[in-house]
Enzyme design. Structure first.
Site, PDB file in Angstrom:
ATOM      1  N   HIS A  31     -27.895 -29.767 -67.174  1.00 53.46           N
ATOM      2  CA  HIS A  31     -28.325 -28.454 -66.690  1.00 53.46           C
ATOM      3  C   HIS A  31     -27.443 -27.388 -67.350  1.00 53.46           C
ATOM      4  O   HIS A  31     -26.238 -27.603 -67.551  1.00 53.46           O
ATOM      5  CB  HIS A  31     -28.137 -28.372 -65.165  1.00 53.46           C
ATOM      6  CG  HIS A  31     -29.399 -28.605 -64.378  1.00 53.46           C
ATOM      7  ND1 HIS A  31     -29.383 -29.158 -63.121  1.00 53.46           N
ATOM      8  CD2 HIS A  31     -30.706 -28.324 -64.657  1.00 53.46           C
ATOM      9  CE1 HIS A  31     -30.632 -29.228 -62.663  1.00 53.46           C
ATOM     10  NE2 HIS A  31     -31.443 -28.732 -63.570  1.00 53.46           N
TER      11      HIS A  31
ATOM     12  N   HIS B 233     -24.284 -33.913 -66.291  1.00 56.60           N
ATOM     13  CA  HIS B 233     -25.704 -33.866 -66.636  1.00 56.60           C
ATOM     14  C   HIS B 233     -25.888 -32.613 -67.482  1.00 56.60           C
ATOM     15  O   HIS B 233     -24.911 -31.914 -67.761  1.00 56.60           O
ATOM     16  CB  HIS B 233     -26.587 -33.868 -65.380  1.00 56.60           C
ATOM     17  CG  HIS B 233     -26.399 -32.687 -64.467  1.00 56.60           C
ATOM     18  ND1 HIS B 233     -25.206 -32.418 -63.837  1.00 56.60           N
ATOM     19  CD2 HIS B 233     -27.247 -31.696 -64.086  1.00 56.60           C
ATOM     20  CE1 HIS B 233     -25.341 -31.318 -63.103  1.00 56.60           C
ATOM     21  NE2 HIS B 233     -26.558 -30.861 -63.241  1.00 56.60           N
TER      22      HIS B 233
ATOM     23  N   HIS C 183     -29.576 -36.654 -58.433  1.00 53.08           N
ATOM     24  CA  HIS C 183     -29.832 -35.225 -58.638  1.00 53.08           C
ATOM     25  C   HIS C 183     -31.279 -35.102 -59.125  1.00 53.08           C
ATOM     26  O   HIS C 183     -31.605 -34.277 -59.968  1.00 53.08           O
ATOM     27  CB  HIS C 183     -28.820 -34.688 -59.662  1.00 53.08           C
ATOM     28  CG  HIS C 183     -28.817 -33.206 -59.862  1.00 53.08           C
ATOM     29  ND1 HIS C 183     -28.940 -32.291 -58.844  1.00 53.08           N
ATOM     30  CD2 HIS C 183     -28.679 -32.457 -60.996  1.00 53.08           C
ATOM     31  CE1 HIS C 183     -28.887 -31.069 -59.348  1.00 53.08           C
ATOM     32  NE2 HIS C 183     -28.743 -31.137 -60.645  1.00 53.08           N
TER      33      HIS C 183
ATOM     34  N   ASP D 241     -25.986 -24.772 -66.309  1.00 50.09           N
ATOM     35  CA  ASP D 241     -24.776 -24.293 -65.625  1.00 50.09           C
ATOM     36  C   ASP D 241     -23.614 -25.283 -65.742  1.00 50.09           C
ATOM     37  O   ASP D 241     -22.557 -25.063 -65.160  1.00 50.09           O
ATOM     38  CB  ASP D 241     -25.064 -23.971 -64.143  1.00 50.09           C
ATOM     39  CG  ASP D 241     -25.629 -25.129 -63.359  1.00 50.09           C
ATOM     40  OD1 ASP D 241     -26.581 -25.770 -63.848  1.00 50.09           O
ATOM     41  OD2 ASP D 241     -25.136 -25.409 -62.248  1.00 50.09           O
ATOM     42  N   HIS D 242     -23.799 -26.368 -66.522  1.00 43.92           N
ATOM     43  CA  HIS D 242     -22.728 -27.352 -66.729  1.00 43.92           C
ATOM     44  C   HIS D 242     -22.320 -27.468 -68.195  1.00 43.92           C
ATOM     45  O   HIS D 242     -21.338 -28.152 -68.501  1.00 43.92           O
ATOM     46  CB  HIS D 242     -23.164 -28.728 -66.182  1.00 43.92           C
ATOM     47  CG  HIS D 242     -23.385 -28.689 -64.703  1.00 43.92           C
ATOM     48  ND1 HIS D 242     -22.506 -29.247 -63.794  1.00 43.92           N
ATOM     49  CD2 HIS D 242     -24.358 -28.099 -63.964  1.00 43.92           C
ATOM     50  CE1 HIS D 242     -22.944 -29.022 -62.570  1.00 43.92           C
ATOM     51  NE2 HIS D 242     -24.069 -28.312 -62.642  1.00 43.92           N
TER      52      HIS D 242
ATOM     53  N   ASP E 210     -23.505 -32.607 -59.745  1.00 41.50           N
ATOM     54  CA  ASP E 210     -24.542 -32.207 -58.784  1.00 41.50           C
ATOM     55  C   ASP E 210     -25.104 -33.481 -58.164  1.00 41.50           C
ATOM     56  O   ASP E 210     -25.678 -34.308 -58.869  1.00 41.50           O
ATOM     57  CB  ASP E 210     -25.645 -31.423 -59.499  1.00 41.50           C
ATOM     58  CG  ASP E 210     -25.161 -30.051 -59.950  1.00 41.50           C
ATOM     59  OD1 ASP E 210     -23.956 -29.782 -59.794  1.00 41.50           O
ATOM     60  OD2 ASP E 210     -25.979 -29.255 -60.450  1.00 41.50           O
TER      61      ASP E 210
ATOM     62  N   HIS F 130     -19.161 -25.995 -56.885  1.00 41.29           N
ATOM     63  CA  HIS F 130     -20.591 -25.885 -57.160  1.00 41.29           C
ATOM     64  C   HIS F 130     -21.302 -25.451 -55.867  1.00 41.29           C
ATOM     65  O   HIS F 130     -22.171 -26.137 -55.329  1.00 41.29           O
ATOM     66  CB  HIS F 130     -21.174 -27.206 -57.677  1.00 41.29           C
ATOM     67  CG  HIS F 130     -22.518 -27.031 -58.334  1.00 41.29           C
ATOM     68  ND1 HIS F 130     -23.680 -26.952 -57.612  1.00 41.29           N
ATOM     69  CD2 HIS F 130     -22.879 -26.887 -59.634  1.00 41.29           C
ATOM     70  CE1 HIS F 130     -24.694 -26.782 -58.448  1.00 41.29           C
ATOM     71  NE2 HIS F 130     -24.230 -26.732 -59.675  1.00 41.29           N
TER      72      HIS F 130
HETATM   73 ZN   LIG Z   1     -25.442 -27.334 -61.299  1.00 44.39          ZN
HETATM   74 ZN   LIG Z   2     -27.749 -29.645 -61.858  1.00 40.41          ZN
END
Ligand SMILES: [Zn+2]
Ligand SMILES: [Zn+2]
Length: 345
Positions: free
Chosen positions: A115, A113, A205, A117-118, A228, A300
């Protein structure tokens, strides 16, 4: 007799120490040490050398909550010689570089996805694999939205590309290989590559949509990466019979303590909001029992445990044998066996 031996050994030790100090303090000695130290540092770690079976290298085990020694979400999967990445969170390109990952063999990146942080390290992986000699453009697979992400990053890094080419030359860095390519991969689609099958599956998520996880099957071995995701029937289905499940996980007692400690600040609401869209550690026994997954490893981590007490509390209610993973950890799944070998950095 004994006295003479002791005297001789003491003399030998003094001589060795004197030579050692001499080497340490002389430029020639330092250069000699440097040459050997650099050669040793450039070697690939054991466990990544043999191109046999499925292997996983964790280049990021953290979530947006920071922890020393942990990059954000990133999993490297080796199927034979070919290398794939699932997500590329901030700091993960450095962990991959320190782990001497053979990025010239990077076949594709799969995004779960979008976000931050990915995806934050996508441009660094693109640059590092280009420099390493990847023979085709870096392909980024993902659900709808992936084209927008890739196009935007290519635009943002266009000037960087021109500087690299101007400095090192088109022969070393062909400009066409420095631009990422997006490939749409909807949930529940399957990608077949010789002995490797990559399946994407929908996860929960919410409110983040789309969000998917990926399953890699190679010569009878399998690894599932949740992205996630809370525990849902779809996740259980995808993990059924897998050798290794890398699972997003949140410790409710730890996050609630952070929420309480932030009372009255802006973070209080954030710590409350994040509780509903990651798998709770208390739900993982059911996930393992229903899916029959052989080895559960958590990544994660929300929040990443920063000391023994945090780790103890994070471990509450986890199924026996669960691994709380670390950056640089390697899992080997040799073909023709049901072993899961864990190499701790
Ligand atoms: Zn994440
Ligand atoms: Zn996420």
């Amino acid at each position: 007799m004994m006295k003479n031996v002791v005297k001789f050994l003491a003399g030998l030790s003094i001589l060795a120490i004197t030579i050692g100090i001499g080497v340490w303090n002389s430029r020639a000695g330092q250069d000699w040490l440097l040459e050997h130290a650099v050669a040793a540092a450039m070697k690939r770690p054991a466990g990544l050398g043999e191109p046999e079976g499925l292997k996983v290298f964790l280049c990021g085990t953290s979530s947006p909550l920071p922890a020393p020694g942990r990059a954000q979400a990133c999993v490297a999967v080796f199927a034979g010689k070919s290398l794939y990445l699932v997500d590329a969170g901030a700091g993960s390109a450095q962990v991959a570089a320190l782990g001497r990952l053979p990025l010239e063999h990077l076949e594709a990146v799969f995004l779960t996805h979008f976000h931050s942080d990915h995806i934050a390290a996508l441009p660094e992986f693109n640059l590092n694999s280009w420099v390493a000699g990847r023979p085709k453009p870096m392909v980024v697979f993902g659900p709808p939205g992936v084209a927008e992400i890739v196009e935007g990053l290519n635009d943002a890094y266009r000037l960087d590309l021109t500087y690299r080419v101007a400095h090192h030359g088109e022969e070393l860095l062909p400009p066409s290989l420095g631009v990422m390519e997006a490939e749409l991969m909807e949930a529940d689609t399957v990608l077949d590559r010789e002995d490797l099958t990559i399946t994407s599956f929908q996860v929960n998520h919410d409110p983040v949509r789309p969000a998917v996880g990926y399953r890699f099957d190679y010569r009878g071995r399998s690894v599932v990466i949740s992205g996630d995701a809370t525990v849902t029937p779809g996740l259980i289905d995808a993990a059924t019979g897998a050798d290794l499940l890398l699972q997003d996980s949140l410790s409710l007692p730890l996050v609630k303590s952070l929420e309480k400690a932030s009372a009255g600040s802006r973070m209080e609401k954030i710590f409350f909001d994040i509780q509903d869209y990651h798998a709770h550690t208390g739900d993982l026994s059911g996930l393992v029992a229903k899916s029959g997954v052989r080895q559960l490893a958590l990544y994660h981590l929300v929040p990443p445990p920063r000391n023994a007490l945090f780790e103890k509390i994070f471990s509450r209610d986890l199924p026996e044998g669960t691994i709380i993973s670390q950056d640089g950890m390697i899992f080997e799944l040799p073909t023709g066996s049901d072993e899961v070998i864990v190499i701790t950095p």
